[in-house]
Design a protein around this motif. Structure first.
Motif, PDB file in Angstrom:
ATOM      1  N   ALA A  59     -16.152  62.684  17.496  1.00 27.56           N
ATOM      2  CA  ALA A  59     -15.231  63.648  17.028  1.00 27.56           C
ATOM      3  C   ALA A  59     -15.081  63.259  15.516  1.00 27.56           C
ATOM      4  O   ALA A  59     -15.257  64.348  14.597  1.00 27.56           O
ATOM      5  CB  ALA A  59     -13.913  64.090  17.621  1.00 27.56           C
ATOM      6  N   ASN A  60     -14.976  62.076  14.969  1.00 23.42           N
ATOM      7  CA  ASN A  60     -14.808  61.856  13.727  1.00 23.42           C
ATOM      8  C   ASN A  60     -16.144  61.993  12.856  1.00 23.42           C
ATOM      9  O   ASN A  60     -15.850  62.491  12.114  1.00 23.42           O
ATOM     10  CB  ASN A  60     -14.460  59.977  13.518  1.00 23.42           C
ATOM     11  N   SER A  61     -16.933  61.563  13.610  1.00 24.10           N
ATOM     12  CA  SER A  61     -18.497  61.865  12.996  1.00 24.10           C
ATOM     13  C   SER A  61     -18.634  63.441  12.673  1.00 24.10           C
ATOM     14  O   SER A  61     -19.275  63.470  11.744  1.00 24.10           O
ATOM     15  CB  SER A  61     -19.576  61.139  13.550  1.00 24.10           C
ATOM     16  N   GLU A  62     -18.392  63.987  13.778  1.00 23.68           N
ATOM     17  CA  GLU A  62     -18.569  65.577  13.524  1.00 23.68           C
ATOM     18  C   GLU A  62     -17.475  66.021  12.366  1.00 23.68           C
ATOM     19  O   GLU A  62     -18.150  66.910  11.804  1.00 23.68           O
ATOM     20  CB  GLU A  62     -18.113  66.457  14.895  1.00 23.68           C
ATOM     21  N   LEU A  63     -16.065  65.584  12.392  1.00 22.71           N
ATOM     22  CA  LEU A  63     -15.597  65.975  11.315  1.00 22.71           C
ATOM     23  C   LEU A  63     -16.267  65.566   9.826  1.00 22.71           C
ATOM     24  O   LEU A  63     -16.168  66.733   8.997  1.00 22.71           O
ATOM     25  CB  LEU A  63     -14.088  65.340  11.447  1.00 22.71           C
TER      26      LEU A  63
END
Length: 79
Positions: A59-63
């Protein structure tokens, strides 16, 4: 990204600390990314003072990926 009127109110709000409670798939991540991009573009916050968190590394990389579409890479490197 296309956002709703309700999301737009959050994005354009002058409040820097906002809690959004909603069901899965309703656009919380999009709203957060748009809010951060808006704040960075309008120099409402310095990039090095920004902290975005999520529940997983994926999710962090998607953000970061979604934010990179909206914000200059030089600014994003300071986040």
């Amino acid at each position: 990204m296309k956002i709703t009127e309700e999301q737009k109110k959050i994005v354009e709000s002058e409040d820097q600390h906002i809690v959004v409670v909603a069901s899965a798939g309703t656009g919380k991540t999009v709203t957060m990314v748009e809010k951060v991009a808006h704040m960075l573009r309008n120099e409402e916050i310095q990039p090095h003072r920004l902290l975005m968190t999520s529940f997983s590394r994926l999710a962090n990389s998607e953000l970061k990926e979604k934010l990179s579409v909206l914000v200059d890479q030089a600014v994003l490197n300071q986040v």
